[in-house]
Design a protein around this motif. Structure first.
Motif, PDB file in Angstrom:
ATOM      1  N   GLN A  58     -11.811  11.900   9.950  1.00  0.00           N
ATOM      2  CA  GLN A  58     -11.606  11.517   8.548  1.00  0.00           C
ATOM      3  C   GLN A  58     -11.653   9.993   8.474  1.00  0.00           C
ATOM      4  N   PHE A  59     -11.725   9.462   7.250  1.00  0.00           N
ATOM      5  CA  PHE A  59     -11.776   8.016   7.071  1.00  0.00           C
ATOM      6  C   PHE A  59     -10.660   7.559   6.152  1.00  0.00           C
ATOM      7  N   ARG A  60      -9.985   6.502   6.567  1.00  0.00           N
ATOM      8  CA  ARG A  60      -8.978   5.872   5.713  1.00  0.00           C
ATOM      9  C   ARG A  60      -9.690   5.179   4.558  1.00  0.00           C
ATOM     10  N   LYS A  61      -9.000   5.083   3.422  1.00  0.00           N
ATOM     11  CA  LYS A  61      -9.559   4.356   2.281  1.00  0.00           C
ATOM     12  C   LYS A  61      -9.556   2.858   2.545  1.00  0.00           C
ATOM     13  N   TYR A  62      -8.574   2.414   3.321  1.00  0.00           N
ATOM     14  CA  TYR A  62      -8.456   0.978   3.582  1.00  0.00           C
ATOM     15  C   TYR A  62      -7.685   0.719   4.865  1.00  0.00           C
ATOM     16  N   VAL A  63      -7.840  -0.498   5.386  1.00  0.00           N
ATOM     17  CA  VAL A  63      -7.001  -1.010   6.463  1.00  0.00           C
ATOM     18  C   VAL A  63      -6.540  -2.403   6.058  1.00  0.00           C
ATOM     19  N   VAL A  64      -5.392  -2.787   6.561  1.00  0.00           N
ATOM     20  CA  VAL A  64      -4.859  -4.130   6.313  1.00  0.00           C
ATOM     21  C   VAL A  64      -4.991  -4.897   7.619  1.00  0.00           C
ATOM     22  N   VAL A  65      -5.674  -6.042   7.546  1.00  0.00           N
ATOM     23  CA  VAL A  65      -5.993  -6.821   8.733  1.00  0.00           C
ATOM     24  C   VAL A  65      -5.184  -8.110   8.755  1.00  0.00           C
ATOM     25  N   GLN A  66      -4.605  -8.383   9.925  1.00  0.00           N
ATOM     26  CA  GLN A  66      -3.831  -9.608  10.114  1.00  0.00           C
ATOM     27  C   GLN A  66      -4.412 -10.409  11.263  1.00  0.00           C
ATOM     28  N   ASN A  67      -4.133 -11.711  11.228  1.00  0.00           N
ATOM     29  CA  ASN A  67      -4.455 -12.610  12.321  1.00  0.00           C
ATOM     30  C   ASN A  67      -3.495 -13.785  12.179  1.00  0.00           C
ATOM     31  N   ASP A  68      -2.996 -14.298  13.300  1.00  0.00           N
ATOM     32  CA  ASP A  68      -2.023 -15.396  13.259  1.00  0.00           C
ATOM     33  C   ASP A  68      -2.549 -16.634  12.543  1.00  0.00           C
ATOM     34  N   LYS A  69      -3.853 -16.791  12.476  1.00  0.00           N
ATOM     35  CA  LYS A  69      -4.441 -17.961  11.821  1.00  0.00           C
ATOM     36  C   LYS A  69      -4.495 -17.815  10.292  1.00  0.00           C
ATOM     37  N   LEU A  70      -4.277 -16.604   9.815  1.00  0.00           N
ATOM     38  CA  LEU A  70      -4.332 -16.344   8.375  1.00  0.00           C
ATOM     39  C   LEU A  70      -2.934 -16.388   7.774  1.00  0.00           C
ATOM     40  N   GLN A  71      -2.801 -17.052   6.634  1.00  0.00           N
ATOM     41  CA  GLN A  71      -1.510 -17.112   5.953  1.00  0.00           C
ATOM     42  C   GLN A  71      -1.144 -15.767   5.320  1.00  0.00           C
ATOM     43  N   TYR A  72      -2.165 -15.042   4.843  1.00  0.00           N
ATOM     44  CA  TYR A  72      -1.975 -13.734   4.213  1.00  0.00           C
ATOM     45  C   TYR A  72      -2.924 -12.733   4.879  1.00  0.00           C
ATOM     46  N   PRO A  73      -2.577 -11.450   4.866  1.00  0.00           N
ATOM     47  CA  PRO A  73      -3.501 -10.445   5.395  1.00  0.00           C
ATOM     48  C   PRO A  73      -4.696 -10.232   4.464  1.00  0.00           C
ATOM     49  N   VAL A  74      -5.677  -9.499   4.958  1.00  0.00           N
ATOM     50  CA  VAL A  74      -6.857  -9.120   4.182  1.00  0.00           C
ATOM     51  C   VAL A  74      -6.882  -7.596   4.136  1.00  0.00           C
ATOM     52  N   CYS A  75      -7.035  -7.043   2.945  1.00  0.00           N
ATOM     53  CA  CYS A  75      -7.136  -5.593   2.786  1.00  0.00           C
ATOM     54  C   CYS A  75      -8.619  -5.251   2.651  1.00  0.00           C
ATOM     55  N   ILE A  76      -9.093  -4.346   3.494  1.00  0.00           N
ATOM     56  CA  ILE A  76     -10.503  -3.972   3.466  1.00  0.00           C
ATOM     57  C   ILE A  76     -10.603  -2.515   3.029  1.00  0.00           C
ATOM     58  N   TYR A  77     -11.254  -2.305   1.884  1.00  0.00           N
ATOM     59  CA  TYR A  77     -11.462  -0.964   1.346  1.00  0.00           C
ATOM     60  C   TYR A  77     -12.815  -0.443   1.798  1.00  0.00           C
ATOM     61  N   ARG A  78     -12.853   0.836   2.142  1.00  0.00           N
ATOM     62  CA  ARG A  78     -14.091   1.508   2.544  1.00  0.00           C
ATOM     63  C   ARG A  78     -14.515   2.442   1.414  1.00  0.00           C
ATOM     64  N   PHE A  79     -15.757   2.252   0.926  1.00  0.00           N
ATOM     65  CA  PHE A  79     -16.296   3.106  -0.128  1.00  0.00           C
ATOM     66  C   PHE A  79     -17.359   4.060   0.418  1.00  0.00           C
ATOM     67  N   SER A  80     -18.041   3.635   1.471  1.00  0.00           N
ATOM     68  CA  SER A  80     -19.036   4.474   2.149  1.00  0.00           C
ATOM     69  C   SER A  80     -19.296   3.861   3.524  1.00  0.00           C
ATOM     70  N   ASP A  81     -20.232   4.441   4.270  1.00  0.00           N
ATOM     71  CA  ASP A  81     -20.560   3.904   5.596  1.00  0.00           C
ATOM     72  C   ASP A  81     -21.049   2.460   5.533  1.00  0.00           C
ATOM     73  N   THR A  82     -21.602   2.071   4.407  1.00  0.00           N
ATOM     74  CA  THR A  82     -22.191   0.731   4.293  1.00  0.00           C
ATOM     75  C   THR A  82     -21.525  -0.149   3.242  1.00  0.00           C
ATOM     76  N   GLN A  83     -20.586   0.391   2.482  1.00  0.00           N
ATOM     77  CA  GLN A  83     -19.946  -0.381   1.415  1.00  0.00           C
ATOM     78  C   GLN A  83     -18.461  -0.596   1.692  1.00  0.00           C
ATOM     79  N   TYR A  84     -18.088  -1.873   1.795  1.00  0.00           N
ATOM     80  CA  TYR A  84     -16.716  -2.280   2.028  1.00  0.00           C
ATOM     81  C   TYR A  84     -16.395  -3.452   1.109  1.00  0.00           C
TER      82      TYR A  84
END
Length: 146
Positions: A58-84
């Motif tokens: 199955q596929f999640r609708k989104y993931v939340v991505v963090q990195n110590d260099k970023l002040q805020y996380p980035v939320c990445i939504y998946r709409f299809s295999d090629t659309q994010y």
């Protein structure tokens, strides 16, 4: 118990139950990951969206991505295999970190809501979220942080 106490108790119970259902719904599908930054790009595997349910991928609708260099996380939504869509999780009202709940990003400070495209659904925020270009190649997502 008098009528006033009964109504007050029922209202508190209903509000608590509603809040818990929203919180549990938001936590169920959320995946927090740490991704590397290469140059000015955040890099993650497309497989981060996959999970196994009843022996089926199955596929999640989104993931939340963090990195110590970023002040805020980035939320990445998946709409299809090629659309994010990659969204900066910083409220445009006063800069509070947003929380992801399904197809919405919510500001816990003042209640602003944003849709999975970054558009404002509910104020007081009036500006859309910052978005980042996403390139899909070789089973990886490359999110330009410029």
């Amino acid at each position: 118990m008098n009528r006033k106490e009964f109504i007050k108790t029922c209202c508190v119970a209903c509000a608590g139950g509603s809040t818990m259902s929203v919180l549990l719904q938001g936590c169920a599908g959320t995946k927090m990951i740490t991704a590397n930054i290469e140059g000015s790009d955040l890099i993650l595997q497309v497989s981060e969206f996959e999970f196994l349910k009843k022996d089926r991928i199955q596929f999640r609708k989104y993931v939340v991505v963090q990195n110590d260099k970023l002040q805020y996380p980035v939320c990445i939504y998946r709409f299809s295999d090629t659309q994010y869509k990659a969204l900066w999780m910083r409220c445009t009202h006063q800069g509070t970190e947003l929380q992801a709940f399904g197809d919405k990003l919510h500001c816990p400070a003042h209640g602003s809501e944003f849709n999975n495209q970054g558009g404002v659904e509910n104020g007081p925020a009036s500006n859309p979220l910052r978005t980042f270009a996403v390139i899909v190649a070789d089973a990886k997502l490359k999110i330009s942080l410029r």
